[in-house]
Design an enzyme around this catalytic site. Structure first.
Site, PDB file in Angstrom:
ATOM      1  CE  LYS A  19      44.394  71.978  39.092  1.00 51.23           C
ATOM      2  NZ  LYS A  19      45.086  72.765  39.483  1.00 51.23           N
ATOM      3  NE  ARG A  94      45.365  75.788  33.436  1.00 49.83           N
ATOM      4  CZ  ARG A  94      45.902  74.530  33.669  1.00 49.83           C
ATOM      5  NH1 ARG A  94      45.157  73.389  33.465  1.00 49.83           N
ATOM      6  NH2 ARG A  94      47.076  74.395  34.287  1.00 49.83           N
ATOM      7  NE  ARG A 133      53.815  71.282  41.391  1.00 55.38           N
ATOM      8  CZ  ARG A 133      52.566  71.671  40.861  1.00 55.38           C
ATOM      9  NH1 ARG A 133      51.617  71.270  41.207  1.00 55.38           N
ATOM     10  NH2 ARG A 133      52.917  72.326  39.771  1.00 55.38           N
ATOM     11  NE  ARG A 167      54.413  71.165  36.516  1.00 52.79           N
ATOM     12  CZ  ARG A 167      53.043  71.164  36.414  1.00 52.79           C
ATOM     13  NH1 ARG A 167      52.293  70.408  37.028  1.00 52.79           N
ATOM     14  NH2 ARG A 167      52.728  72.322  35.785  1.00 52.79           N
ATOM     15  NE  ARG A 178      52.266  76.462  35.531  1.00 55.82           N
ATOM     16  CZ  ARG A 178      52.827  75.695  36.760  1.00 55.82           C
ATOM     17  NH1 ARG A 178      53.991  76.272  37.371  1.00 55.82           N
ATOM     18  NH2 ARG A 178      52.240  74.770  37.052  1.00 55.82           N
TER      19      ARG A 178
HETATM   20  P1  AMP Z   1      48.962  71.873  34.630  1.00 54.40           P
HETATM   21  O1  AMP Z   1      49.739  70.453  34.788  1.00 54.40           O
HETATM   22  O2  AMP Z   1      47.457  71.551  35.000  1.00 54.40           O
HETATM   23  O3  AMP Z   1      49.397  72.806  35.713  1.00 54.40           O
HETATM   24  O4  AMP Z   1      49.345  72.272  33.243  1.00 54.40           O
HETATM   25  C1  AMP Z   1      50.830  72.683  32.916  1.00 54.40           C
HETATM   26  C2  AMP Z   1      50.661  73.212  31.651  1.00 54.40           C
HETATM   27  O5  AMP Z   1      50.058  72.593  30.580  1.00 54.40           O
HETATM   28  C3  AMP Z   1      49.732  74.519  31.720  1.00 54.40           C
HETATM   29  O6  AMP Z   1      50.793  75.919  32.310  1.00 54.40           O
HETATM   30  C4  AMP Z   1      49.526  75.073  30.287  1.00 54.40           C
HETATM   31  O7  AMP Z   1      50.740  75.440  29.665  1.00 54.40           O
HETATM   32  C5  AMP Z   1      49.100  73.659  29.676  1.00 54.40           C
HETATM   33  N1  AMP Z   1      47.627  73.421  30.038  1.00 54.40           N
HETATM   34  C6  AMP Z   1      47.172  72.328  30.749  1.00 54.40           C
HETATM   35  N2  AMP Z   1      45.749  72.444  30.677  1.00 54.40           N
HETATM   36  C7  AMP Z   1      45.624  73.301  29.983  1.00 54.40           C
HETATM   37  C8  AMP Z   1      44.294  73.972  29.778  1.00 54.40           C
HETATM   38  N3  AMP Z   1      43.035  73.409  29.950  1.00 54.40           N
HETATM   39  N4  AMP Z   1      44.186  74.985  28.813  1.00 54.40           N
HETATM   40  C9  AMP Z   1      45.435  75.658  28.328  1.00 54.40           C
HETATM   41  N5  AMP Z   1      46.793  75.290  28.577  1.00 54.40           N
HETATM   42  C10 AMP Z   1      46.881  74.033  29.542  1.00 54.40           C
END
Ligand code: AMP
Length: 226
Positions: A19, A94, A133, A167, A178
């Site tokens: 993404k 999400r 990654r 990360r 996740r």
């Molecule tokens: P990402 O970079 O999209 O993988 O997001 C990293 C972390 O941010 C996720 O594992 C969640 O803890 C939090 N997060 C990001 N977007 C959301 C969302 N739409 N709803 C809830 N938690 C989120």
């Protein structure tokens, strides 16, 4: 290409589907900002408030931030002037309540989601990609995979030469958690958008440029149809 009509693209896909990488290309092509809720939450790491601390802990554990906090963060972000003509959302919505809240926010502005491209990738492949990654310490959208998309110089970002880091939530355990949460909580969203006829499948296993070409083809078709 610059857009005449407001464009709301929701880029969906499991962690590791690409993404962030694709968002960099699409934001240039369509001339709209890329907004990632993960980036919004990561940027809060230096804020010393109880909410900011709680969010950092939730993320590090691989759990989802509450719908309430997430929706509030997106609501604030969508008020900023740079997204007046549209936005490329990544990592949001999400959950079903988030999708419904987004529809309501856009409806208030007389707008609606244009298209939802889904980068399709299986669980096992997603875990493999996440564990390999590495991201740029200056801009997390500059992402590399040690096996399939390595940087030109080991440990350095090709774009801004900054050191690459992993990360905190890309450990095998947190990544698996996740990814499982994605399939449990986010997959029902595909039905939500399929019913609205704005969901488009893209095979995320293909090479990066091929995925970009397919994304643009499907988004353009949806814009024309819309
Ligand atoms: P990402 O970079 O999209 O993988 O997001 C990293 C972390 O941010 C996720 O594992 C969640 O803890 C939090 N997060 C990001 N977007 C959301 C969302 N739409 N709803 C809830 N938690 C989120």
């Amino acid at each position: 290409m610059s857009v005449a009509v407001p464009l709301y693209i929701l880029l969906m896909g499991v962690q590791g589907a690409g993404k962030g990488t694709q968002a960099q290309k699409l934001k240039e092509y369509y001339g709209i900002p890329h907004v990632s809720t993960g980036d919004i939450f990561r940027d809060m790491k230096n804020q010393d408030t109880p909410l900011a601390r709680e969010i950092q802990q939730t993320m590090a554990a691989g759990n989802l931030v509450s719908d309430e906090s997430t929706i509030a963060a997106v609501r604030e972000r969508l008020k900023k002037g740079d997204v007046a003509d549209g936005v490329l959302l990544d990592g949001f919505p999400r959950t079903l309540p988030q999708a419904q809240a987004l529809d309501a926010m856009l409806a208030e502005m007389g707008r609606k989601v244009t298209v939802v491209p889904y980068l399709d990738l299986r669980r096992e492949e997603a875990i493999e990609r996440i564990v390999d990654r590495w991201i740029c310490s200056q801009n997390s959208a500059h992402a590399y995979n040690l096996k399939t998309n390595p940087p030109q110089v080991a440990g350095k970002c090709d774009i801004d030469d900054a050191p690459l880091i992993q990360r905190k939530d890309d450990t095998p355990e947190a990544a698996a958690k996740r990814i499982d949460a994605f399939f449990a909580q986010t997959m029902p969203l595909l039905d939500y958008y399929r019913e609205r006829q704005i969901l488009r499948y893209i095979d995320a296993r293909n090479p990066i440029d091929q995925v970009t070409a397919e994304l643009i083809e499907k988004i353009d078709a949806a814009i024309k149809a819309g």
